[in-house]
Design a protein around this motif. Structure first.
Motif, PDB file in Angstrom:
ATOM      1  N   UNK A   1       0.837  -1.201   0.000  1.00 33.50           N
ATOM      2  CA  UNK A   1       0.000   0.000   0.000  1.00 33.50           C
ATOM      3  C   UNK A   1       0.876   1.257   0.000  1.00 33.50           C
ATOM      4  N   UNK A   2       1.928   1.273   0.818  1.00 35.76           N
ATOM      5  CA  UNK A   2       2.832   2.421   0.869  1.00 35.76           C
ATOM      6  C   UNK A   2       3.572   2.599  -0.451  1.00 35.76           C
ATOM      7  N   UNK A   3       3.970   1.482  -1.070  1.00 36.26           N
ATOM      8  CA  UNK A   3       4.604   1.563  -2.391  1.00 36.26           C
ATOM      9  C   UNK A   3       3.652   2.199  -3.391  1.00 36.26           C
ATOM     10  N   UNK A   4       2.392   1.784  -3.360  1.00 39.13           N
ATOM     11  CA  UNK A   4       1.388   2.333  -4.270  1.00 39.13           C
ATOM     12  C   UNK A   4       1.192   3.829  -4.064  1.00 39.13           C
ATOM     13  N   UNK A   5       1.172   4.254  -2.811  1.00 41.03           N
ATOM     14  CA  UNK A   5       1.017   5.676  -2.500  1.00 41.03           C
ATOM     15  C   UNK A   5       2.231   6.458  -2.994  1.00 41.03           C
ATOM     16  N   UNK A   6       3.420   5.903  -2.799  1.00 44.30           N
ATOM     17  CA  UNK A   6       4.641   6.569  -3.270  1.00 44.30           C
ATOM     18  C   UNK A   6       4.622   6.703  -4.789  1.00 44.30           C
ATOM     19  N   UNK A   7       4.278   5.634  -5.479  1.00 46.71           N
ATOM     20  CA  UNK A   7       4.219   5.661  -6.943  1.00 46.71           C
ATOM     21  C   UNK A   7       3.197   6.688  -7.412  1.00 46.71           C
ATOM     22  N   UNK A   8       2.011   6.674  -6.824  1.00 47.77           N
ATOM     23  CA  UNK A   8       0.958   7.612  -7.217  1.00 47.77           C
ATOM     24  C   UNK A   8       1.407   9.054  -6.988  1.00 47.77           C
ATOM     25  N   UNK A   9       2.055   9.308  -5.861  1.00 43.42           N
ATOM     26  CA  UNK A   9       2.528  10.659  -5.550  1.00 43.42           C
ATOM     27  C   UNK A   9       3.579  11.123  -6.548  1.00 43.42           C
ATOM     28  N   UNK A  10       4.522  10.252  -6.867  1.00 47.46           N
ATOM     29  CA  UNK A  10       5.567  10.625  -7.823  1.00 47.46           C
ATOM     30  C   UNK A  10       5.004  10.775  -9.232  1.00 47.46           C
ATOM     31  N   UNK A  11       4.007   9.963  -9.585  1.00 49.80           N
ATOM     32  CA  UNK A  11       3.355  10.129 -10.888  1.00 49.80           C
ATOM     33  C   UNK A  11       2.691  11.497 -10.980  1.00 49.80           C
ATOM     34  N   UNK A  12       2.013  11.914  -9.912  1.00 44.03           N
ATOM     35  CA  UNK A  12       1.368  13.229  -9.899  1.00 44.03           C
ATOM     36  C   UNK A  12       2.406  14.338 -10.051  1.00 44.03           C
ATOM     37  N   UNK A  13       3.514  14.215  -9.358  1.00 48.85           N
ATOM     38  CA  UNK A  13       4.583  15.204  -9.457  1.00 48.85           C
ATOM     39  C   UNK A  13       5.142  15.240 -10.873  1.00 48.85           C
ATOM     40  N   UNK A  14       5.354  14.062 -11.454  1.00 47.32           N
ATOM     41  CA  UNK A  14       5.873  13.953 -12.812  1.00 47.32           C
ATOM     42  C   UNK A  14       4.921  14.601 -13.813  1.00 47.32           C
ATOM     43  N   UNK A  15       3.634  14.310 -13.692  1.00 43.23           N
ATOM     44  CA  UNK A  15       2.634  14.886 -14.597  1.00 43.23           C
ATOM     45  C   UNK A  15       2.604  16.408 -14.448  1.00 43.23           C
TER      46      UNK A  15
END
Length: 158
Positions: free
Chosen positions: A126-140
């Motif tokens: 779950x924490x990995x998923x949150x990290x990925x989602x957060x970095x994707x948002x930053x990247x976008x």
């Protein structure tokens, strides 16, 4: 500014600067002490298997063809890259990594793999998923704000 924003800003800036510094130190102390971080990123953009045109690589790096030409000239002199005229159209020059360039590519890729593994070590799924989602948002955000192309597909296919 809220404390969260302040801390996140410091973490992002410090992390970015640290990654560049660590990459440079790793290059200087290793077998590839004759190349810079910029040059290793150029090697990475060329890729391992398929010869690419100068235009393709310049677009991948978001740099001009002239800037790439200077970088490629240096990498050719150092033995990391070779130029080859296209068999179908002699006006087109493809670039590809030499054996030495491929080794540098693999070492750099391992550096990044180790860095990511250390980042997620001990995290739950779950924490990995949150990290990925957060970095994707930053990247976008960065891509849309500065009109950069998204390389998420390229990154996930490596």
């Amino acid at each position: 500014m809220s404390e969260c924003i302040k801390v996140l800003n410091e973490l992002l800036v410090d992390t970015f600067n640290d990654i560049l510094e660590i990459e440079q130190r790793a290059l200087q102390s290793g077998s590839f002490n004759d190349i810079s971080v910029t040059e290793i990123h150029t090697i990475h953009a060329i890729g391992m298997y398929i010869p690419r045109t100068m235009t393709e690589v310049a677009c991948s790096l978001n740099i001009t063809l002239g800037t790439l030409t200077i970088a490629i000239n240096n990498l050719v002199k150092k033995g990391y890259v070779q130029r080859q005229k296209s068999q179908t159209d002699r006006r087109i020059v493809n670039i590809q990594l030499t054996k030495k360039g491929k080794l540098a590519y693999r070492v750099h890729k391992k550096f990044h793999t180790d860095m990511v593994k250390a980042t997620i070590k001990g995290l739950t799924e779950e924490e990995e998923g949150i990290l990925v989602k957060s970095l994707e948002k930053l990247n976008v955000f960065f891509k849309s704000k500065y009109n950069l192309k998204t390389n998420l597909k390229e990154i996930s296919n490596e």
